[in-house]
Write a protein that holds these residues in place. Sequence first.
Motif, PDB file in Angstrom:
ATOM      1  N   ALA A  51      21.649  -2.660  17.925  1.00  0.00           N
ATOM      2  CA  ALA A  51      20.903  -1.644  17.186  1.00  0.00           C
ATOM      3  C   ALA A  51      19.406  -1.964  17.242  1.00  0.00           C
ATOM      4  N   LYS A  52      18.589  -1.002  16.886  1.00  0.00           N
ATOM      5  CA  LYS A  52      17.144  -1.230  16.824  1.00  0.00           C
ATOM      6  C   LYS A  52      16.647  -0.849  15.433  1.00  0.00           C
ATOM      7  N   VAL A  53      16.058  -1.832  14.742  1.00  0.00           N
ATOM      8  CA  VAL A  53      15.555  -1.604  13.389  1.00  0.00           C
ATOM      9  C   VAL A  53      14.031  -1.684  13.403  1.00  0.00           C
ATOM     10  N   THR A  54      13.391  -0.666  12.878  1.00  0.00           N
ATOM     11  CA  THR A  54      11.932  -0.639  12.762  1.00  0.00           C
ATOM     12  C   THR A  54      11.564  -0.385  11.309  1.00  0.00           C
ATOM     13  N   GLY A  55      10.415  -0.875  10.907  1.00  0.00           N
ATOM     14  CA  GLY A  55       9.959  -0.666   9.532  1.00  0.00           C
ATOM     15  C   GLY A  55       8.455  -0.577   9.489  1.00  0.00           C
ATOM     16  N   LYS A  56       7.938   0.067   8.450  1.00  0.00           N
ATOM     17  CA  LYS A  56       6.490   0.173   8.315  1.00  0.00           C
ATOM     18  C   LYS A  56       6.084   0.291   6.860  1.00  0.00           C
ATOM     19  N   LEU A  57       4.894  -0.213   6.597  1.00  0.00           N
ATOM     20  CA  LEU A  57       4.268  -0.078   5.279  1.00  0.00           C
ATOM     21  C   LEU A  57       3.493   1.229   5.235  1.00  0.00           C
ATOM     22  N   LEU A  58       3.512   1.878   4.076  1.00  0.00           N
ATOM     23  CA  LEU A  58       2.849   3.173   3.916  1.00  0.00           C
ATOM     24  C   LEU A  58       1.852   3.127   2.769  1.00  0.00           C
ATOM     25  N   PHE A 100      -1.233   2.253   2.414  1.00  0.00           N
ATOM     26  CA  PHE A 100      -2.134   1.112   2.231  1.00  0.00           C
ATOM     27  C   PHE A 100      -3.570   1.612   2.290  1.00  0.00           C
ATOM     28  N   GLN A 101      -4.489   0.807   1.741  1.00  0.00           N
ATOM     29  CA  GLN A 101      -5.888   1.230   1.677  1.00  0.00           C
ATOM     30  C   GLN A 101      -6.698   0.807   2.912  1.00  0.00           C
ATOM     31  N   ARG A 102      -6.297  -0.283   3.518  1.00  0.00           N
ATOM     32  CA  ARG A 102      -6.968  -0.709   4.745  1.00  0.00           C
ATOM     33  C   ARG A 102      -6.069  -1.681   5.486  1.00  0.00           C
ATOM     34  N   LYS A 103      -6.463  -2.010   6.723  1.00  0.00           N
ATOM     35  CA  LYS A 103      -5.663  -2.943   7.517  1.00  0.00           C
ATOM     36  C   LYS A 103      -6.575  -3.842   8.331  1.00  0.00           C
ATOM     37  N   GLN A 104      -6.052  -5.006   8.641  1.00  0.00           N
ATOM     38  CA  GLN A 104      -6.766  -5.969   9.476  1.00  0.00           C
ATOM     39  C   GLN A 104      -5.729  -6.663  10.345  1.00  0.00           C
ATOM     40  N   GLY A 105      -5.759  -6.392  11.642  1.00  0.00           N
ATOM     41  CA  GLY A 105      -4.734  -6.923  12.524  1.00  0.00           C
ATOM     42  C   GLY A 105      -3.378  -6.355  12.142  1.00  0.00           C
ATOM     43  N   ARG A 106      -2.425  -7.246  11.939  1.00  0.00           N
ATOM     44  CA  ARG A 106      -1.085  -6.803  11.566  1.00  0.00           C
ATOM     45  C   ARG A 106      -0.859  -6.781  10.062  1.00  0.00           C
ATOM     46  N   THR A 107      -1.882  -7.086   9.280  1.00  0.00           N
ATOM     47  CA  THR A 107      -1.740  -7.144   7.828  1.00  0.00           C
ATOM     48  C   THR A 107      -2.296  -5.879   7.191  1.00  0.00           C
ATOM     49  N   ARG A 108      -1.552  -5.339   6.243  1.00  0.00           N
ATOM     50  CA  ARG A 108      -2.000  -4.163   5.487  1.00  0.00           C
ATOM     51  C   ARG A 108      -2.467  -4.637   4.104  1.00  0.00           C
ATOM     52  N   PHE A 109      -3.473  -3.957   3.570  1.00  0.00           N
ATOM     53  CA  PHE A 109      -4.063  -4.350   2.294  1.00  0.00           C
ATOM     54  C   PHE A 109      -3.917  -3.226   1.273  1.00  0.00           C
ATOM     55  N   TYR A 110      -3.507  -3.634   0.069  1.00  0.00           N
ATOM     56  CA  TYR A 110      -3.339  -2.704  -1.042  1.00  0.00           C
ATOM     57  C   TYR A 110      -4.230  -3.154  -2.198  1.00  0.00           C
ATOM     58  N   LYS A 111      -4.834  -2.182  -2.872  1.00  0.00           N
ATOM     59  CA  LYS A 111      -5.625  -2.490  -4.053  1.00  0.00           C
ATOM     60  C   LYS A 111      -4.691  -2.861  -5.190  1.00  0.00           C
ATOM     61  N   GLN A 112      -5.084  -3.887  -5.950  1.00  0.00           N
ATOM     62  CA  GLN A 112      -4.280  -4.277  -7.104  1.00  0.00           C
ATOM     63  C   GLN A 112      -4.017  -3.062  -7.992  1.00  0.00           C
ATOM     64  N   GLY A 113      -2.793  -2.920  -8.412  1.00  0.00           N
ATOM     65  CA  GLY A 113      -2.404  -1.784  -9.244  1.00  0.00           C
ATOM     66  C   GLY A 113      -1.803  -0.644  -8.457  1.00  0.00           C
ATOM     67  N   LYS A 114      -1.992  -0.638  -7.143  1.00  0.00           N
ATOM     68  CA  LYS A 114      -1.422   0.413  -6.312  1.00  0.00           C
ATOM     69  C   LYS A 114      -0.035  -0.012  -5.835  1.00  0.00           C
ATOM     70  N   PRO A 115       0.919   0.916  -5.804  1.00  0.00           N
ATOM     71  CA  PRO A 115       2.261   0.559  -5.333  1.00  0.00           C
ATOM     72  C   PRO A 115       2.288   0.366  -3.823  1.00  0.00           C
ATOM     73  N   VAL A 116       3.246  -0.439  -3.389  1.00  0.00           N
ATOM     74  CA  VAL A 116       3.453  -0.698  -1.964  1.00  0.00           C
ATOM     75  C   VAL A 116       4.738   0.015  -1.544  1.00  0.00           C
ATOM     76  N   PHE A 117       4.637   0.815  -0.484  1.00  0.00           N
ATOM     77  CA  PHE A 117       5.810   1.518   0.027  1.00  0.00           C
ATOM     78  C   PHE A 117       6.207   0.939   1.382  1.00  0.00           C
ATOM     79  N   TYR A 118       7.499   0.705   1.540  1.00  0.00           N
ATOM     80  CA  TYR A 118       8.021   0.203   2.817  1.00  0.00           C
ATOM     81  C   TYR A 118       9.266   1.019   3.171  1.00  0.00           C
ATOM     82  N   VAL A 119       9.302   1.549   4.384  1.00  0.00           N
ATOM     83  CA  VAL A 119      10.425   2.355   4.849  1.00  0.00           C
ATOM     84  C   VAL A 119      10.888   1.818   6.196  1.00  0.00           C
ATOM     85  N   ALA A 120      12.201   1.756   6.388  1.00  0.00           N
ATOM     86  CA  ALA A 120      12.776   1.251   7.631  1.00  0.00           C
ATOM     87  C   ALA A 120      13.785   2.248   8.181  1.00  0.00           C
TER      88      ALA A 120
END
Length: 281
Positions: A171-178, A180-200
């Motif tokens: 099988a092939k499993v993919t996932g992503k963060l949604l 987010f306020q900004r990104k740097q390389g492979r890391t996504r950044f969220y402002k404190q207090g904001k929810p983090v969404f992840y869908v696969a």
Amino acid sequence: MPTQSNPHPSRPIGLGRSARGLLIATLAFSVSLGLLAAPASAGIGDLDLQGTTGRELSPATPIAGGPGGDPAPRGSQDLVLTATPVKVPLGGKTELEVELAAFDGTNLEVELYRRTHGGSEQFLRTITVGAQGRGTATVKDLKYDTRFRAAWTGDATYGPAEDIANVRVKAKVTGKLLRFQRKQGRTRFYKQGKPVFYVAKVAPNHANDPAVIRLQARVNGRWRNLDVFKGRLNADSLIGVKLGGTSGAPTGVTFRFRCEFGGGHGNLPDNSPWANFRFFA
């Protein structure tokens, strides 16, 4: 620091056409003296992080129910069918080779059949072997575990023969963060207090099959489990989580999500790549 509660532990969010109706399970954590802690479960489908701060990373346990067991018994050795490779990625290909050990040359045609997991056997093609009794065929775009059968009706001298080869498909499993306020390389950044969404997403479609979303944090140079959310894929083979209660999330800690599919119903297990995220003030 108290954890923010959510009166709707599972609720649909707008993530595009394929994710309509997807239930996003709500996760929450609090921060105290630089250690990750957790509240009691806020409702059905929530991830309970209680007491998981010190647990080390452990291998994911495959979910039971996947295909397995010994391969199908081989037929007469007058005909040998070989598949190379016998394990392929989703959409991959395999080369089938047939070899007749004994024949008089009056019948050089070998018929190939295929049976995909959950389906019935269907005729694939005819291979005409050469003077050495060998012939090949390439089968592409494999999506599920497949059993191939080669059948030879025999000739004036030798009787019929057949053989079987099995090919497993990962099988092939993919996932992503949604969101987010900004990104740097492979890391996504969220402002404190904001929810983090992840869908696969698991491909091919495995609607209603179980899957796991794992949350980890980098603490003292090691990845530590903050526990896992166990759920089932929706009709579009999607699963998601929402991480809330982040107002006091540490800005110096890297977190990550991963989706783990234990296989079954015609596919080998697979895990998505890790999705890293951090918080900023």
